[in-house]
Write a protein that holds these residues in place. Structure first.
Motif, short mmCIF file in Angstrom:
data_model
loop_
_atom_site.label_atom_id
_atom_site.label_comp_id
_atom_site.label_asym_id
_atom_site.label_seq_id
_atom_site.Cartn_x
_atom_site.Cartn_y
_atom_site.Cartn_z
N ARG A 88 0.78 -1.17 -0.06
CA ARG A 88 -0.06 -0.19 -0.11
C ARG A 88 1.01 1.07 0.06
NH1 ARG A 88 -3.21 -3.16 3.63
NH2 ARG A 88 -2.50 -1.80 5.35
N VAL A 89 1.92 1.05 0.59
CA VAL A 89 2.83 2.34 0.75
C VAL A 89 3.49 2.73 -0.34
CG1 VAL A 89 5.26 3.23 1.63
CG2 VAL A 89 3.51 2.09 3.04
N GLU A 90 3.88 1.61 -1.33
CA GLU A 90 4.57 1.68 -2.38
C GLU A 90 3.49 2.33 -3.86
OE1 GLU A 90 7.97 -1.28 -3.68
OE2 GLU A 90 6.00 -2.39 -3.15
N ARG A 91 2.19 2.12 -3.41
CA ARG A 91 0.94 2.46 -4.12
C ARG A 91 0.72 4.03 -3.92
NH1 ARG A 91 -0.94 -2.68 -3.38
NH2 ARG A 91 -2.58 -1.72 -1.93
N ASP A 93 0.32 7.77 -3.21
CA ASP A 93 0.76 9.03 -4.05
C ASP A 93 1.62 9.85 -3.23
OD1 ASP A 93 -0.17 8.17 -6.37
OD2 ASP A 93 -2.20 9.24 -6.10
N ARG A 94 1.41 9.81 -1.65
CA ARG A 94 2.54 10.63 -0.69
C ARG A 94 3.65 10.23 -0.69
NH1 ARG A 94 -1.83 9.77 3.89
NH2 ARG A 94 -1.58 7.78 3.21
N HIS A 95 4.07 9.00 -1.31
CA HIS A 95 5.55 8.61 -1.29
C HIS A 95 6.06 8.55 -2.53
CE1 HIS A 95 5.29 7.06 2.96
NE2 HIS A 95 4.14 6.69 2.65
N ASP A 96 7.38 9.09 -2.69
CA ASP A 96 8.26 8.95 -3.99
C ASP A 96 9.50 8.24 -3.48
OD1 ASP A 96 8.59 9.28 -6.71
OD2 ASP A 96 9.14 11.37 -6.47
N GLU A 97 10.30 7.88 -4.56
CA GLU A 97 11.60 7.27 -4.47
C GLU A 97 11.80 6.35 -3.37
OE1 GLU A 97 14.55 10.49 -4.62
OE2 GLU A 97 13.27 11.44 -5.86
N VAL A 98 10.55 5.30 -3.09
CA VAL A 98 10.90 4.39 -2.09
C VAL A 98 11.98 3.37 -2.15
CG1 VAL A 98 9.45 2.34 -0.78
CG2 VAL A 98 8.36 4.40 -2.07
N VAL A 99 12.74 3.22 -1.29
CA VAL A 99 13.88 2.22 -1.15
C VAL A 99 13.90 1.38 0.02
CG1 VAL A 99 16.62 2.56 -0.87
CG2 VAL A 99 15.36 4.06 -2.07
N VAL A 100 13.95 0.31 -0.20
CA VAL A 100 14.05 -0.79 0.87
C VAL A 100 15.24 -1.01 1.26
CG1 VAL A 100 13.55 -3.21 1.44
CG2 VAL A 100 11.91 -2.23 -0.18
N ILE A 101 15.44 -0.68 2.63
CA ILE A 101 16.85 -0.94 3.23
C ILE A 101 17.02 -2.16 3.85
CG2 ILE A 101 17.98 0.12 5.32
CD1 ILE A 101 16.69 2.91 4.72
#
Length: 173
Positions: A88-91, A93-101
């Motif tokens: 849901r986070v990846e979809r 619109d408030r998040h951009d450039e999501v990187v899994v650490i």
């Protein structure tokens, strides 16, 4: 995971049913795309209200750190629930450039007492950022150990009883 309650009817999470089978942790960083009309504080408030409710229902705990137009979040709980929340986070619109650490199975929760703790980066946090090699809040460049050190150290600031032993353990690495 079992839920318990106290005499006031407040729910709390009991960890002993989690370990070790099926418990997962995911840490990610992202950039705020557009905070909208109410700005970043209103955006974070809306995220937290929804997250606390949803996470309680899914037996997920964690922490959200916000600063300089960026998010750093740790989610932990049943693997399927953590992955569903992250999808849901990846979809979102408030998040951009999501990187899994970091992503994977764990034996114990680091943030078992919080459905979703929150910390806003302030000037006083510069020393904590420096401890993990940051001059600005740019969590997307952190490795797993540094991210966990930062998250547990910031999270420990919100405990009533002082510094968390888990924060001290991560800090010593």
């Amino acid at each position: 995971m079992r839920k318990g309650g106290d005499s006031l009817g407040l729910e709390f999470m009991l960890e002993f049913d989690d370990a070790p089978k099926g418990l997962a942790r995911l840490v990610y960083a992202s950039r705020v795309r557009d905070p909208g009309r109410g700005g970043l504080p209103e955006m974070v408030r809306a995220i937290l209200l929804k997250s606390i409710h949803n996470n309680r229902m899914a037996a997920v705990t964690g922490i959200l750190v916000v600063g300089e137009g960026r998010f750093l979040q740790l989610l932990e709980g049943p693997a399927g629930e953590v992955e569903a929340i992250f999808a849901r986070v990846e979809r979102d619109d408030r998040h951009d450039e999501v990187v899994v650490i970091a992503r994977g199975a764990v034996e114990r929760r680091l943030f078992r007492d919080w459905n979703m703790a929150q910390h806003h980066i302030v000037a006083a946090d510069r020393g904590v950022l420096a401890k993990v090699g940051l001059t600005d809040f740019t969590p997307d460049v952190l490795d797993e150990t540094s991210a966990l050190t930062l998250l547990t150290t910031l999270g420990a600031q919100h405990l009533r009883w002082g510094k968390s032993p888990k924060a001290e353990a991560w800090s010593a690495r």
